[in-house]
Design an enzyme around this catalytic site. Structure first.
Site, PDB file in Angstrom:
ATOM      1  N   TYR A  86      26.341  41.705  -3.096  1.00  0.00           N
ATOM      2  CA  TYR A  86      26.382  42.569  -1.910  1.00  0.00           C
ATOM      3  C   TYR A  86      26.730  43.998  -2.322  1.00  0.00           C
ATOM      4  CZ  TYR A  86      28.021  44.320   2.646  1.00  0.00           C
ATOM      5  OH  TYR A  86      28.214  45.059   3.786  1.00  0.00           O
TER       6      TYR A  86
ATOM      7  N   SER B 284      25.957  51.783   4.013  1.00  0.00           N
ATOM      8  CA  SER B 284      26.423  51.138   2.787  1.00  0.00           C
ATOM      9  C   SER B 284      27.641  50.299   3.155  1.00  0.00           C
ATOM     10  CB  SER B 284      26.746  52.221   1.743  1.00  0.00           C
ATOM     11  OG  SER B 284      27.343  51.681   0.606  1.00  0.00           O
TER      12      SER B 284
ATOM     13  N   LYS C 206      24.652  47.705  -2.254  1.00  0.00           N
ATOM     14  CA  LYS C 206      25.165  48.905  -1.569  1.00  0.00           C
ATOM     15  C   LYS C 206      25.347  50.061  -2.552  1.00  0.00           C
ATOM     16  CE  LYS C 206      25.444  46.987   2.558  1.00  0.00           C
ATOM     17  NZ  LYS C 206      24.544  47.403   3.651  1.00  0.00           N
TER      18      LYS C 206
END
Ligand SMILES: NC(=O)c1ccc[n+]([C@@H]2O[C@H](COP(=O)([O-])OP(=O)(O)OC[C@H]3O[C@@H](n4cnc5c(N)ncnc54)[C@H](OP(=O)(O)O)[C@@H]3O)[C@@H](O)[C@H]2O)c1
Length: 278
Positions: free
Chosen positions: A149, A135, A153
């Protein structure tokens, strides 16, 4: 006993650091990537019996299944799956197109889904296995320019923690890794994707590129050291469910979690008492 590691994005950065640490520890590695020549060039001196090179674009579900089948033909088992492949789309949310966000999810989130779907039946049959999903600090803390992004994650974290509760009964462990800044190609101009839309209101504070590209090549953490840490974690009977990697990761994540706890305590009275008198 020597383990078999299956690593996505093994041709650079963290993937290479993890693969090399596993090999140094006497384990075998299935090193996968989109560009096999690039991946092969990273491991010129590894004995053939200890490494398999397998073509894999993680966004392609059929390729994920085929790559796992190939790994099984070669080594007969998969002990550790490392979902590492990824890239970052950076910029203000309003400047991202939906297509850019979907592409970001196709690799960073659905890539993990494809590999977990392909590998879990193998690990269930083995009644053992460890999935390590990479992650980010952006997967636990909201960071500027990281809406897409970070969302991928956060999604990887939710997926990992949930699936862990389902597969623990089969002896399968899942660890989420939240790296701080590691010296890799992630922010390299060839890999990072900047948002494409211009929204004038955001211009005064400069672009995402201005803010992030200065970190490229100056990140404090060493991928080889993350590799060593993950090799240790892979030997643990009770590995962490979530592992923050790097002092910078700890110093960003710890206050964010404390702030959340503080918020929860402050609003505890408001949170409680939702029961209805149905
Ligand atoms: N470095 C950091 O500071 C940091 C911090 C937090 C999280 N992370 C995470 O760590 C992971 C690894 O990144 P890195 O820092 O090592 O960057 P990197 O050096 O750019 O490596 C990323 C790797 O992912 C591969 N990749 C990208 N898209 C792919 C796809 N569709 N299919 C297969 N492989 C693909 C790349 O392969 P190609 O060579 O084919 O492009 C490359 O090998 C990523 O998930 C990233 O989000 C990194």
């Amino acid at each position: 006993m020597s383990k078999v590691w299956f690593i996505t994005g093994a041709g650079s950065g963290l993937g290479t650091g993890i693969a090399q640490a596993a090999l140094r520890g006497g384990d075998r590695v299935v090193a996968t990537g989109r560009n096999l020549e690039k991946v092969r060039n990273v491991y010129p001196d590894v004995a053939q019996e200890n490494i398999a090179f397998v073509q894999l674009d993680v966004a392609n579900e059929a390729q994920a299944k085929a790559a796992v089948d190939e790994a099984m033909k070669r080594f007969g088992r998969i002990d550790v799956l490392v979902n590492n492949a990824g890239y970052s789309l950076l910029g203000n949310f309003e400047q991202m197109t939906t297509a850019e966000i979907q592409q970001q999810f196709a690799t960073n989130f659905y890539g993990v889904v494809h590999l977990m779907h392909a590998v879990l039946p193998v690990m269930r049959r083995q009644r053992s296995g460890h999935i390590i999903n990479i992650s980010s600090v952006a997967g636990v803390v909201g960071l500027k320019h990281c809406a897409a992004y970070g969302a991928t994650k956060f999604a990887v974290e939710g997926l990992s923690l949930s699936v862990a509760t389902e597969v623990e009964q089969f002896g399968i462990k899942i660890t989420v890794v939240e790296p701080g800044f590691f010296r890799t190609d992630l922010l390299d101009a060839q890999n990072v994707r900047w948002v494409s839309k211009v929204v004038e209101d955001y211009a005064a504070e400069g672009t995402a590129e201005d803010m992030w590209s200065k970190y490229s090549g100056t990140q404090p953490n060493d991928p080889a050291k993350l590799g060593e840490a993950l090799v240790k974690i892979a030997t643990m009977q009770h590995p962490p469910k979530i592992f923050a990697a790097g002092s910078d990761a700890l110093s960003t994540i710890t206050p964010a979690i404390e702030e959340r706890l503080q918020d929860m305590r402050v609003h505890e009275t408001l949170s409680k008492g939702m029961e209805g008198s149905f």
